[in-house]
Scaffold this active site. Structure first.
Site, short mmCIF file in Angstrom:
data_model
loop_
_atom_site.label_atom_id
_atom_site.label_comp_id
_atom_site.label_asym_id
_atom_site.label_seq_id
_atom_site.Cartn_x
_atom_site.Cartn_y
_atom_site.Cartn_z
N ALA A 61 1.03 -1.06 -0.12
CA ALA A 61 0.09 0.00 -0.13
C ALA A 61 0.84 1.38 -0.02
O ALA A 61 2.18 1.40 0.23
CB ALA A 61 -0.98 0.09 1.04
N THR A 63 1.05 4.31 2.21
CA THR A 63 0.60 4.62 3.23
C THR A 63 0.93 5.90 3.80
O THR A 63 0.64 6.34 4.97
CB THR A 63 0.84 3.58 4.47
N THR A 102 -8.58 0.38 5.57
CA THR A 102 -8.24 1.51 6.43
C THR A 102 -9.42 2.09 6.94
O THR A 102 -10.44 2.15 6.30
CB THR A 102 -7.23 2.53 5.86
N TYR A 126 -5.53 9.49 0.33
CA TYR A 126 -5.44 8.31 0.98
C TYR A 126 -6.59 7.66 1.03
O TYR A 126 -6.70 6.21 0.45
CB TYR A 126 -4.54 8.29 2.03
#
Length: 293
Positions: A61, A63, A102, A126
């Site tokens: 990912a 992040t 997330t 994100y």
């Protein structure tokens, strides 16, 4: 069981690789971005076709939440296109796809815990890219598990615990945000949860595919998390003196990307379905010396 792990050097990927290596009944192919560019559909399909996994666990990912506000294309390439290509490849070989997501898919202003069925409304690049990745995985692969988590930390990689220990050794006083709440989650617990689910799938049990939440309890603020970290660090002699801590508001600590005020995730569904308990983050701090290496 044949498992392909992507992002093997990340916080969760590290523990996935470590834990799976101990199981003689599992054939593991653990790859980092240097050995598999998940943003290349051709590379992903070639790897999956050759290895023929029964399970793909995507721990790769982008992040960097603040950097994502500038690196929009890169964030979507890694967090959306990559999972989509992996999911298509998984479907082509009849593999199951396990994907980490997330709390940032939510707006973060709800009272109480977020459940899997709550409306998503990410507030930044994100979160938007991760939500797009969730949808791509669900659309491309019938056998999918999307595991949303929050506030990840561990001995490997960069995280809040390591930052606090470093700053605590350098400064006498620290200001920590006290109006954002969530469940700190030990990366090794995320890994063991994914492996648990993979084993259940491999055994041919009737699996309820879809979205699950997994994070730590008890829920705390960043200030309370830091306070506990320093208590343990002093108790175990990692730092000599606990720094003075001051609770500040989100407004007093502006960042390029908006953080959710509420990252509390309900873990009831995963507990009821897979008998997986919430991550015990306080127990994970008992070996706090390992975070200073």
């Amino acid at each position: 069981m044949r498992i392909l792990v992507t992002g093997c050097y990340g916080q969760v990927g590290y523990y996935l690789t470590e834990q799976l290596a101990k199981n003689e009944n599992v054939s593991v192919l653990a790859l980092d971005k240097e050995h598999l560019d998940i943003t290349s559909q051709k590379a992903v399909q070639a790897t999956v076709t050759e290895f023929q996994p029964t399970i793909i666990i995507n721990a790769a990912a982008h992040t960097a939440v603040d950097k994502a506000e500038e690196e929009v294309e890169l964030s979507h390439a890694i967090n959306c296109n990559g999972p989509k290509f992996l999911a298509h490849a998984a479907q082509s070989v009849n593999a199951a796809m396990l994907h980490i997501s997330t709390d940032y898919v939510f707006e973060g202003n709800k009272e109480g815990e977020y459940t899997e069925t709550d409306i998503t409304n990410p507030q930044g690049v994100y979160g938007e890219s991760k939500l797009a990745g969730e949808r791509a995985v669900a659309s491309a692969c019938e056998k999918h598990i999307i595991l949303r988590t929050a506030w990840v930390f561990g001995e490997n990689g960069n995280n809040f615990v390591k930052t606090m220990l470093r700053l605590g050794a350098e400064r006498d006083a620290l200001s920590i945000v006290g109006d954002q709440f969530g469940g700190p989650t030990y990366a090794a617990d995320i890994a063991s949860t994914l492996i648990n689910i993979a084993q259940r799938i491999n055994q041919g049990e009737g699996i309820e595919y879809g979205v699950y939440h997994f994070s730590g309890l008890p829920h705390v603020s960043w200030f309370e998390f830091a306070d506990t970290i320093f208590d343990v660090a002093v108790e175990q002699g990692i730092i000599v003196k606990k720094p003075s801590l001051y609770s500040i508001t989100t407004e007093q600590y502006p960042t390029p990307a908006k953080r959710p005020n509420n990252s509390r995730l309900s873990t009831d569904k995963i507990t009821q379905t897979f008998s997986v308990e919430a991550s015990d983050w306080k127990a994970a701090l008992e070996n706090i010396k390992a975070y200073t290496g």
